[in-house]
Scaffold this active site. Structure first.
Site, PDB file in Angstrom:
ATOM      1  N   GLY A   1      17.821   8.730  47.403  1.00 12.64           N
ATOM      2  CA  GLY A   1      19.071   9.285  47.482  1.00 12.64           C
ATOM      3  C   GLY A   1      20.090   8.435  46.420  1.00 12.64           C
ATOM      4  O   GLY A   1      19.475   7.305  45.917  1.00 12.64           O
TER       5      GLY A   1
ATOM      6  N   ASP B   1      20.659  21.378  47.051  1.00  9.19           N
ATOM      7  CA  ASP B   1      20.491  20.859  45.706  1.00  9.19           C
ATOM      8  C   ASP B   1      20.123  21.742  44.876  1.00  9.19           C
ATOM      9  O   ASP B   1      20.533  21.485  43.797  1.00  9.19           O
ATOM     10  CB  ASP B   1      19.411  19.593  45.908  1.00  9.19           C
TER      11      ASP B   1
END
Length: 497
Positions: free
Chosen positions: A16, A241
């Protein structure tokens, strides 16, 4: 205009990051301020995401961004992978850590699911490809296990919805991620009551569908106190995403047109598809097992999930355990030294979903299918990369069949653009131009939609023009397509196993 700063929280399956985007009215500059590892945690025979650790890392990243850019940050948006979710109970209590999509509880679930609602009916209702990891089958597995968590659930939040709630206190199910569940009807743009009822799922847990590019709200006071920002609002990007990555494709067509290009969002997964103006739900799409997922501004992402660089990542992990810590550049160099087009695997074969030893599994597949077994580590990686390129070839052709348009250019975005060998292989295997870049496509698309939502950019087409002016790309032309044509029948035979 004065510089504006937006923050992207971009969570992938293996890492992340929190990135800042500075926009001066013409160009977008990207700067990473915090990066952290992510991955499954094994607990009591299951795989989970460590939600609390992810939340702490997000707060740490936002704090670092405030220190870096100052307190006056325009907005924040979160994107993550799809299909996974958290459940809240009474008084908004978190009911356990979310399950990881590779948890084995859904293995073999199709037969039981289709006994209740047919495969054909599920596809007609959702237009989504069939994967055992889809949210629908995770929920069915919980119902089969008489899950006390599901019984107690009051609200269902996909992973980015969860973090937007933690940031603001506002709940909502953002469209692009909701479409990955196989519980969403892309025509009505609502949850499928037919499937909720057919599988005896608690319909009250599913909230309103909210479009990408909308404001969630201001930060909670408790969050403001912890991270030190002020006047910052939270904006939903394309929270899946891939939806954000597609926003960052530096193409010139506008949403609503049928483009002459397709994209590959290249990372742990390779998501390959076309940005269409409407869903394509027909017999051919069902036969190909392609998917219709939500895009931004009314578009549809007609695409196929391909296993992607997961196979390379897992090989690297196993070799590291054995004392060989290869960098990705080392693996590319080693694979370049191996014999080309010697053997193939089907990257999407179940053998490679979650093996204990990926290199051994790849070699065993080649042995079982009567091919040259790649003994050297470089040969294993070459086998994987060439097999991925061949899968791109198959999907490229079928996307043209489904859309009825010729696709002249493949835009590869994401971390996989840094693998120059794979990009050239894709150009050769598909015999068409490949344009690679930008690398941080997901974060860039996240930031760009925030800029459009804030009124700083007028449209997605203008945003893509800013991206073209801001980030370099590399163009690959086919060099040796004939040798790939000659090898393709062998790949097809391999994939039939």
């Amino acid at each position: 205009m004065s510089n504006k700063t937006y923050l992207a929280v971009d969570l992938g399956a293996s890492s992340g990051r929190v990135l800042g985007g500075r926009f001066d009215g013409t160009k977008l500059e990207l700067e990473e301020v915090h990066r952290f590892e992510n991955g499954p945690v094994a607990f009591a025979g299951h795989l989970h995401w460590d939600l609390l650790k992810l939340w702490q890392n997000i707060k740490d990243g936002l704090t670092a961004a405030g220190t870096k850019f100052g307190r006056d940050i325009s907005s924040i948006g979160v994107d993550t992978w799809g299909v996974d979710f958290a459940l809240l109970g009474r008084n908004d209590e978190l009911l356990g850590n979310p399950y990881h999509y590779r948890d084995p509880r859904t293995n073999g679930i199709f037969e039981r699911a289709f006994a209740k609602v047919s495969r054909e009916a599920i596809f007609a209702e959702t237009g989504l490809q069939f994967m055992e990891i889809n949210t629908l089958y995770q929920l069915i597995a919980m119902r089969e296990a008489n899950s006390s968590i599901l019984d107690a659930a009051q609200r269902f939040l996909m992973m980015p919805d969860m973090f937007h709630w933690l940031l603001t206190g506002e709940k909502g199910n953002e469209l692009t991620n909701a479409t990955t569940t196989q519980l969403f009807n892309p025509v009505t743009k609502e949850w499928s009551q037919k499937l909720i009822d057919g599988f005896d799922l608690p319909g009250h847990i599913f909230g309103d569908i909210v479009d990408p590019g909308t404001v969630v709200g201001p930060l909670r006071e408790t969050v403001l106190e912890q991270i030190g920002l002020s006047g910052t609002k939270v904006v939903r990007p394309g929270t899946h995403d891939t939806a954000s990555a597609v926003v960052a494709v530096p193409a010139k067509s506008s949403p609503g047109q049928m483009p002459n290009w397709c994209y590959i969002s290249s990372g742990t997964w390779s998501l390959m598809g076309v940005e269409t103006p409407h869903p394509i739900i027909n017999k051919q799409c069902a036969e190909f097992n392609y998917t219709n997922e939500g895009g931004v501004y009314g578009t549809t992402r007609l695409l196929k999930n391909i296993a992607g660089l997961w196979l390379v990542q897992e090989c690297r992990r196993i070799w590291k355990q054995g004392g060989h810590e290869y960098g990705y550049s080392d693996l590319v160099r080693m694979s370049q030294e191996a014999t080309p087009l010697a053997s193939f695997v089907n990257p999407d074969h179940p053998d490679f979903a979650a093996p204990q030893d990926m290199p051994a599994q790849l070699r065993d597949f080649c042995k079982r299918t009567g091919q040259i077994v790649p003994e050297a580590d470089g040969a294993v990686i070459r086998c994987v990369l060439e097999s991925l390129a061949m899968r791109y070839r198959v999907v490229h052709r079928k996307l043209q069949d489904l859309t009825g348009t010729q696709i002249d250019t493949i835009h590869i975005v994401g971390g996989g653009t840094q693998n120059q060998l794979l990009c050239q292989m894709a150009a050769d295997a598909c015999n068409c131009q490949v344009v690679a870049g930008p690398v941080e496509a997901t974060a860039i698309g996240n930031l760009m939609l925030q800029a459009v939502a804030s009124g700083d950019i007028g449209s997605l087409a203008e945003g893509r023009e800013v991206i073209r002016n801001s980030f370099p790309v590399v163009t690959y032309e086919p060099k040796n397509p004939t040798m790939w044509d000659d090898a393709f029948p062998r790949f097809e035979k391999t994939c039939s196993v």
